[in-house]
Structure formats: C-alpha cells, structure tokens
Design an enzyme around this catalytic site. Structure first.
Site, PDB file in Angstrom:
ATOM      1  N   SER A 116      59.504  39.413  56.378  1.00  0.00           N
ATOM      2  CA  SER A 116      58.837  38.142  56.075  1.00  0.00           C
ATOM      3  C   SER A 116      59.923  37.075  55.917  1.00  0.00           C
ATOM      4  CB  SER A 116      58.021  38.282  54.783  1.00  0.00           C
ATOM      5  OG  SER A 116      57.419  37.051  54.449  1.00  0.00           O
TER       6      SER A 116
ATOM      7  N   ASP B  66      51.324  33.627  51.878  1.00  0.00           N
ATOM      8  CA  ASP B  66      50.202  34.559  52.072  1.00  0.00           C
ATOM      9  C   ASP B  66      50.699  35.931  52.538  1.00  0.00           C
ATOM     10  OD1 ASP B  66      48.213  32.859  51.240  1.00  0.00           O
ATOM     11  OD2 ASP B  66      47.785  32.074  53.253  1.00  0.00           O
ATOM     12  N   GLU B  67      51.743  35.925  53.393  1.00  0.00           N
ATOM     13  CA  GLU B  67      52.362  37.196  53.780  1.00  0.00           C
ATOM     14  C   GLU B  67      52.865  37.943  52.547  1.00  0.00           C
ATOM     15  OE1 GLU B  67      54.270  36.090  58.181  1.00  0.00           O
ATOM     16  OE2 GLU B  67      55.561  36.678  56.515  1.00  0.00           O
ATOM     17  N   LEU B  68      53.498  37.200  51.655  1.00  0.00           N
ATOM     18  CA  LEU B  68      54.037  37.809  50.441  1.00  0.00           C
ATOM     19  C   LEU B  68      52.928  38.446  49.604  1.00  0.00           C
ATOM     20  CD1 LEU B  68      56.439  38.361  48.597  1.00  0.00           C
ATOM     21  CD2 LEU B  68      56.097  36.085  47.580  1.00  0.00           C
TER      22      LEU B  68
END
EC number: 3.2.2.6
Length: 997
Positions: free
Chosen positions: A19, A86-88
C-alpha cells in the site's frame, strides 16, 4: 483476533501486497523494492496489471484479501489519498479476520506524525478529511495510530537505501518461511490434536511453559510437533524444531561435552547463526532469557538432553513455550514436566481414512475394497505410521495384490515400519528385552497378575520391568488389568527373536525349526519358551527325552491355527516334561493322561483344551502356583484330580466335558476361585454341598440337564447362569447371597415356582421355564431389579406387584398370561407383552395408565378412549397453541401384512417424526421393540404406546408421521391407525385430518 489455524487453512494468491502513494515512491523506492523482491522469489501484487475498464477499488480489495503479507509504505503524502486510507482499513481488517501479517516502512515521514496525524503528514490528512464524515475521519485516525505503532524500518535510520530494502526483503522471506504451510492440510485428525495441545499451551499466559507430547512410536508425535511449529511460529520472536535428538550421541564425548554440543546446535538453529560455538552451559540462558521463543525438542529419549536444552523455565523469556515429544513418560516425570498430551490411536473411521488417503488418494475406499481396507486397518492396529507405509505400498494395486499383502502382514512387518518401532526395543536392557519378547510372543492381552506370576524370578523385579515398558510406551495396562502390546510391536518382537543366533535363541516359534529340534533332541538350556503351531507340519515323532535338555523351558504352547481334525504329533506316554514349566498349553493333547512323572509344582496355567484326557494324573500334586486350569472340550474327561493344594486357582473351565459326572469334594479348598465354567457338562449331576468359596463371583452351568440341585457354592457370587438345567427349585438360602446381581434360569423346564430371591438382584431371566407362579413377596421388594425376562413362560397366568426400579419387562409369548397386578410400578420402564393373547382388559388398562412408561406393547385392535387425537393410517395433524414445550403420548396400531420368517424376529423399530404446518422439523422419537432370541415376532394386531417431548414449539399445528421397519427385510408391517394424547398444554381444538403416506 483471527486464530492462526484460519490463516493456515487459506490459499494465498500473492505473497505481498504493498500500500503506497504513487507519486511519492512508484518510480523510485518502489521500483527498487519490486526488483529486490523479484530476485528473492517473492511475488507481489502489481496494480499495473489491472485490466482497463475494471473498477479498481474492488480489484484492490480482492488483492489485499489474497495476500499473505501487507507492507504499508508510509510517505508524506500517503494520508492525502482517501484511496490509500481505505486500503489501510481493509488491510487491518484482514489482519484481524484472517491473520494477515502487516509490516511498515516509514519513507521520509516520522512514525510519531503518523500516529498523531501531525506535521506535513497531518496537514495532508486534514485536507483529505475535509470532505468526509466524522465517522470516516475517526476510522482513518485510529488505523493510522495503530499502524504507526507497528515497529518497522525507518529510512532516516539507514545510510544506504539499498541495504534497507535488502533487510526488508530478508525479513519478509523469514516471515514467509514460518508462515503456516499447507503440508498438514487434510491430515486426518490433526486439527483435533492441535486444538487440544493449544489449550495446554495457554498461549495468552506470559509464564514460560513446558508441554510434552507422548505416545508410542509411529503414533504421529513428530508430525503433530511439526504442524504446531508451522501453525504457531509467527507468534514468537524466535522458533526452532530440533529433530533427531535420539541419535545425538557423538562418539568420544563425555556428558559435559554432549550437553555443550546440544546447546550449540540449538543456538545455531534458533538464532540462525551457523556454527555457533559456546564454552559453558549457561549460554542458552544468557542468549534467550529475554526472548519469547518457541522450541520443539523432538524424539527425546534421555533426561540429559532436557538438562542441556531446557533445564529451567528461567532460561527463556516470558511467554516462551517448550514442547517435548517422547515415548518415555518416566523421563517427563524426572524433569518435572506435568503438562502432557498423550496421543491416542485414531478411531476406526479415522484409521480407515488415513489408509485410504495413501492407498487411494481419497478419504474412502474404492468400490470392492471396503472389506480389504478394514482387514489392513486391523492388521496395522490403527497405527498411523503403519497405515501410511502400508497404504502407500498398496497404491494402484488390485484386489489380488491387496490379499497377498494382507497374508504377509499377518507374520511379517514392513521394513520401514520396523525401523521406527524397533528403536524402542533396542533401547531396553537385556532383562527388559527378554520381558518384551515374552509378552510379544506369549502374553499379549493376558491378565497382568497372571503375567507377573509367569515371569517372576528371584533376580528380576517384574513390576519394575513392566513399568519401564509402560513408560516407554511399548505396552500399556488396560482398565481391566490386562497387558496390551500393539500388533506391530508384537511383530517387531517376533522378528527380533528370530534374528538371534539359533544356539542363543530364547523362544522357538518357527514350526520347522521346532520339529527339527524335537525330532533330533537338540534343544538347549537357552530355550525358555516354545510356541508351536502344528497346522502346517508333516507328521512328527517325538522321543520321550525331546524336552529334557531344555532344562530352562518355562513356557510350552502347542496349538493349531487351522483345525483339520488330524493329530500330526506322535508323543510317547512317558515323555518327560521339564519341571520348571509354568505354562503348559497343548490343544488336542492326544494321550489319556499326563506322564506319570509329570511334576506340576511350578505350573501357573494348565490349558489342555479339546484333549483326549480321561484324567490328569493320579494322586495329589503340589499346585500352589496354579492360577488357571482349562480343560474345555475334553469330551472323555471322567474325573478331576485332587485339587486340595490348588489354593491360588482363579479360573476353572470344564465346559463341554461331556463325560464328567461329578466334582471332587476338594473343590471346597479353591478359596481364590473367581469364575467357573461348566457349560454343556451333560453328565454332571453331583456337586459338593455346604461349601462357601470366598472369591467365587461367576458360575456358568448352561446345558447341564442332569443337574437337579441348585448349586450353592458361594454367598459372594454375583452372576449365576443356570440355563437349560434340571434345577427344580430355588432354595431359600439364596437370600443370603447379598452380592448376587444376575440369575439366568431360562430354559430350566423343571422350575415351577420361585419364592425366594436376594434383595441385591438386578437381572432375573425365567424365560422358557414352566413356571406357574411368582410369589408377590419375592419380587416387589427387589428395589434394584432392573430387567425381568419372562418370555415363553407359557404356564404363567399372572404377574405379581413389580418394583419401581424395573426398566425392562419382557413377557413375550406368555400365552396364558391374563392378569397384571395394579399398580404397575414401572414409571419409566419398557413393557413388552407381545403375543400375550389372553391378556385381559383390566390388565391392558393397567398398562395404558402408565403415563410415563418409555414404551409398551400388547395385543389389541381398539384405540383407548383417552387418545382424543386419532386418525386412520400413519399420520395425524393437531391444531395447538404455541408453547415452550409439549409432552405427548402416542399410540399406533401395528398390523402384520406378511411374515416370511417364523423365528428370530429380533427387532421392530417405530419412528415418529413431528413437523409444523409448513413441514419444518419440530422433533422425533424412535422406539425399538427388542425381541429375544427365537421370537416369532408380532403375529397379530398390536397396540404400541410411547412418550415424547417437543420443545420450543412456536406453531399452531403439529403433524405426526409414524413409520415402522422390521429387522428382517422380508417381514412387512403397517401402521393402520395412530393416535396422540397431549399430556401438557392441551390444545383447544381436535385433530383436523389424518391419512397414510
């Protein structure tokens, strides 16, 4: 938090997901990062591979979920992207739900700024949140705080970016190497083992714990240890699996040097430093005392190994776990390891699955191999090692080849299996090896006390030696005191015995070798036992001195595995038996008596089954060591010897001694006799009176028609079987037998009445007698009576008052039975009055009124009036009010449609299934009407009653469907009418409909 087992069971498409914020790192740091990972063989998700037109967010979400490790590259603009944030969130969700590993790299940003969202990083974060809800802001902030606290590589701490990337790639490789693998997926029973051991490990406790995995060789201890290592390694700072400890005894090293070498090996493995050298035994404590470590010490066989590698808990950091696998339970006691998981044998079903995994590459047998599969499983004794090795050898083989392997397995053990199992035998001292061999060949499954008497020597502490075998998992003692050795270990013992030089061999078991020794009189003093299967030999003539040179012969067993009716051994009447014999077992002994010079003073067991003996010996022998005397099937035996000196005899078997007419008065001296078998002694008519054997608990006298007098051998007796005897009455003295639990007088036709019974009685069987009356006083006060069987008592007209303890009353085919005494005190019993055709209406009412009876059955065709919900056929629908529960009583009318088999109707089953108005399952009940042997079954229409309870009823209608099935598929019954009575929460409306399915 996800369990490690959940991550172990997943399939990961990618090793690593990264990420990052593209403009910060994509063309610089990330490109070098990808190159290094590619060189190390680590597959990373590449977002550039996403096809055009595909929505990117779901694709990335899927990629995160399919990656084993996520690396978060935190740069100054990372928080400027809601996409990155949001990935996190998704990454941390996968960490919690699936055990995903999360690593961090701080690239040009301070971890404190990430945690607190301050500095340039905080400004970017605030700008991103400006157009978002407060809820989103809170989630992102918490995620950044969490990830900022994960220790990771910080670029400012490195002078060389390339070296930092190499270090990250190396760390990822190590984490992937300890990632739970798929090696143990599908291994039968492994999950249950791991679950139980994890509960012992108590992983949330910060104490240092040592746990042992113990069990016999080949049971799977090492496999379980490796699976644990794979499963749990990522929860510890350092881990290692130390194998082959049994072989870690380098020649030329003293104890101190050995311990140094072991510590060097452990530290080299756990610290990943090849060739570690230490100069004192405090090295492990110095290096590991502040580390949380997970160490598995496999196949430990010497306490010195534990002293070297894990002598004290304070050698290791808080939360450390040390697992020891061993066969030696005594070693664990010596080292003070109290938490032990004992690996038991798999169940029958699991054993078959293990075999099939290797033989067929599936969890069940192929068509036509089911019986063969069971045979192999049984021969392997359900030992996983045996199942794996033999199963692999059978892969791709046809049925004929399977049958060949099965025949071979009966006498020969596979070399790979023997190599593992033989290690335990070879670790024993000479006396212990001798004990192992004698158990393997002569005494497996024998009573422990008997074996001790057989093997006891002045210079041998048999109890101590047995404990050594138990502690090394070579034998175990069953709950009934029998010594048990695994079948494959038995074969190991046999083959170890056969490998000895012929002149040193202690036990002779090869039939051809035994013939050669006996025919040529070449036995030696080394021989202690002969196990002689005469099935496959030609005729052999033995001289009278064939056994004389075997002066130490203690165990002689002559038998046939295949009975063909031929005697192939010609023995002289004056053959000399060695005086030290403790076991003499000779099936079908051909002479009329034992030799005149036979000496029995050392005999512990004399087994002359199916012999031609007419008597054993004249006069009186010293029999003080004798514990078992078996003369079963000696048709010609006319008399027993004087047993006055057999004061330690525990078992006497005289079954099928057809010519034996009486027992000697000396039987009164057998005060340790526990059980006596005299079944089918057809001539027996005289037994001693006024004797009281203090230990006698069980007497079998089935099929002694000449015996008229009730035997009164002991007031301590517990079980008495007098089936088909000529006994005419039960004496009043039986009330003194205060321990008597069971009397079986079935088939004793001369018995007309019974007036006295002991209060301890639990089971009484008077079936097939001509009994006409049972006194009220002798039954109703038997408050422990559980089973009463009166089948085919065709002259019995009435039943007395019964005790409330009764659970089973079987009065099938009592053709004259008319009356049953009220009240029938069997509140939870089973009442079987099948084919009692004269049973009066009053007696039927007494049975029906037993509202809580488990089930009852009697002849009849009219439904009782209290069953207000009824219908023709086998189904019934009732409208009810919703309720927490309903208790109900059901009645079905059974009609026989076709009876092909007139005898042996063993069982009829009635099934009741209850559904709601929409067909959803509510409850069920199964009633099994057990019929005794030789029953003719249900011959006319019968009413069957039973109770049931339905819980959590939340509907306004209940549908009852009844089905009946017979044990014999040729028989055909139908349910022509059914009825239900609600015992609680009576519904307001009556039944609506009924019919047949």
């Amino acid at each position: 938090m996800a369990s490690s087992s959940s991550s172990a069971s997943r399939t990961w498409r990618y090793r690593v997901f990264t990420s990052f914020h593209g403009s910060d790192v994509r063309t610089s740091f990330l490109s070098h990062f990808r190159k290094q990972f590619n060189n190390n063989g680590i597959t990373m998700f590449d977002d550039q591979r996403i096809l055009r037109g595909e929505t990117i967010s779901p694709a990335l979400t899927q990629a995160i979920r399919e990656s084993r490790i996520s690396i978060v590259l935190l740069s100054k603009n990372y928080a400027s992207s809601g996409w990155c944030l949001d990935e996190l969130l998704e990454i941390l969700k996968c960490k919690d739900d699936m055990g995903q590993i999360v690593m961090t790299v701080f690239y040009g940003v301070d971890p404190s700024d990430v945690r607190k969202q301050t500095g340039e990083f905080g400004i970017a974060f605030n700008e991103t949140c400006a157009c978002r809800t407060e809820e989103e802001r809170q989630k992102w902030s918490q995620a950044l705080n969490y990830v900022g606290n994960i220790a990771g590589e910080h670029l400012l701490n490195w002078d060389n970016e390339a070296k930092m990337i190499e270090k990250i790639a190396r760390d990822v490789s190590e984490k992937l190497n300890v990632t739970p693998c798929r090696d143990f997926d599908g291994m039968v029973g492994i999950e249950a083992h791991l679950r139980k051991i994890q509960s012992l490990l108590d992983l949330d406790n910060d104490e240092v714990k040592m746990v042992a995995i113990s069990g016999p060789a080949g049971i799977g201890k090492s496999t379980i240890g490796r699976a644990l290592h794979s499963l749990l390694s990522n929860r510890f700072h350092h881990t290692c699996f130390v194998d082959n400890l049994r072989g870690s005894h380098p020649i030329g090293l003293d104890e101190y040097g050995l311990k140094l070498r072991l510590q060097e090996q452990l530290l080299s493995k756990i610290l990943n430093q090849d060739g570690s050298r230490i100069c004192h035994l405090g090295a492990i404590k110095e290096r590991l005392c502040d580390m949380k470590v997970f160490i598995i010490l496999d196949d430990v066989n010497d306490v010195k190994q534990l002293e070297a590698l894990a002598n004290e808990s304070n050698w290791f950091g808080p939360g450390s776990r040390i697992i020891v696998t061993t066969e030696n339970k005594e070693l664990l006691k010596q080292h003070g390891i109290n938490n032990t998981y004992y690996v038991g044998f798999p169940s029958d079903e699991e054993a078959i699955k293990i075999l099939c995994r290797y033989a067929f590459r599936q969890s069940s047998s192929r068509h036509g191999f089911k019986k063969l599969t069971r045979s192999v499983t049984e021969l392997c004794g359900k030992l996983p090692l045996g199942l794996r090795v033999v199963g692999s050898s059978l892969h791709g083989k046809n049925e004929e080849e399977w049958e060949y392997v099965i025949r071979r397995l009966e006498t020969i053990i596979d070399r790979d299996i023997e190599q593992v199992l033989r290690v335990g035998y070879e670790s024993l001292h000479e006396n212990e090896q001798s004990l192992f061999l004698h158990i393997a060949i002569f005494f497996n499954y024998e009573d422990g006390d008997l074996v001790k008497a057989m093997l006891a020597e002045n210079d041998l502490d048999i109890e101590h030696e047995l404990n050594i075998l138990v502690n090394k998992s070579l034998i175990y003692i069953s709950t009934d005191g029998r010594i048990r050795m695994h079948k494959l270990l038995q074969l190991v013992g046999r083959q170890a015995n056969q490998r000895e030089e012929p002149w040193k061999r202690r036990i002779l078991i090869d039939a051809q070798e035994i013939c050669h020794v006996l025919e040529n009189d070449i036995g030696t003093g080394a021989v202690s036992g002969i196990l002689f299967d005469t099935s496959g030999i030609n005729e052999v003539s033995i001289s009278n001195k064939a056994l004389r040179r075997m002066c130490n012969l203690r165990f002689l067993s002559v038998y046939k595995t295949k009975h063909d009716g031929y005697n192939r051994m010609d023995i002289p009447e004056d053959m000399e038996f060695p005086p030290r014999l403790r076991l003499l077992h000779w099936d079908a002994y051909p002479s009329k008596c034992l030799p005149l010079k036979f000496r029995a003073e050392n005999l512990v067991e004399l087994d002359m089954k199916d012999s031609r003996l007419e008597y054993l010996w004249p006069g009186t022998q010293l029999l003080t060591k004798l514990k078992k005397l078996n003369l079963e099937g000696s048709y010609n035996l006319k008399e027993l010897p004087d047993l006055s000196n057999a004061t330690n005899l525990e078992m006497l078997d005289l079954s099928v001694c057809l010519a034996l007419a009486e027992l000697p008065s000396s039987i009164k001296n057998l005060h340790k006799l526990d059980v006596i078998y005299m079944d089918l002694c057809e001539s027996l008519h005289m037994i001693p009176t006024n004797i009281n054997l203090a230990s006698l608990e069980t007497m079998y006298m089935t099929g002694c028609p000449q015996l008229k007098t009730f035997p009164a051998f002991s007031t301590k007796i517990k079980r008495l079987y007098l089936v088909r005897t000529g006994v005419e009455e039960v004496p009043a003295s039986i009330t003194h037998c205060s321990r008597l639990l069971k009397i079986d007088l079935s088939g004793s036709r001369n018995l007309k009445s019974i007036t006295h019974l002991p209060s301890s009685l639990q089971t009484l069987d008077l079936s097939s007698t001509d009994i006409e009356m049972i006194a009220d006083s002798c039954i109703k006060d038997l408050q422990r009576l559980d089973h009463l069987r009166l089948c085919r008592c065709r002259k019995l007209k009435s039943l007395p008052e019964l005790p409330a303890s009764l659970r089973l009353l079987t009065a099938e085919d009592c053709e004259s039975l008319e009356r049953v005494t009220y009240p029938l005190n069997t509140p939870t019993g089973q009442l079987n009055f099948t084919n009692c055709l004269k049973l009066g209406e009053e007696a039927q009412r007494v049975i029906i009124q037993q509202s809580l009876v488990k089930h009852a059955c009697f002849p009849g065709s009219v439904m009782p009036s209290e069953f207000n919900h009824r219908a023709r056929g086998n189904s019934l629908k009732i409208l009810v009010k919703s309720s927490a529960s309903f208790a109900f009583k059901a009645c079905v009318l059974i009609s026989p449609r076709q009876l092909q088999c007139e005898r042996n109707q063993r069982r009829v089953k009635i099934r009741c299934r209850v559904t709601d108005g929409r067909g959803r399952f509510v409850g069920s009940k199964v009633v099994s009407l057990e019929h005794p042997n030789h029953s003719t079954g249900i011959r006319t229409k019968h009413l069957c009653f039973f109770n049931g309870v339905l819980t959590e009823v939340s509907c306004d209608a209940l549908c009852f469907v009844f089905k009946i099935s017979a044990y014999n598929p040729l028989d055909n019954y139908e349910i022509s009418e059914c009825a239900v009575q609600i015992l609680t929460n009576e519904p307001e409306r009556r039944s609506c409909d009924g019919g047949s399915e």
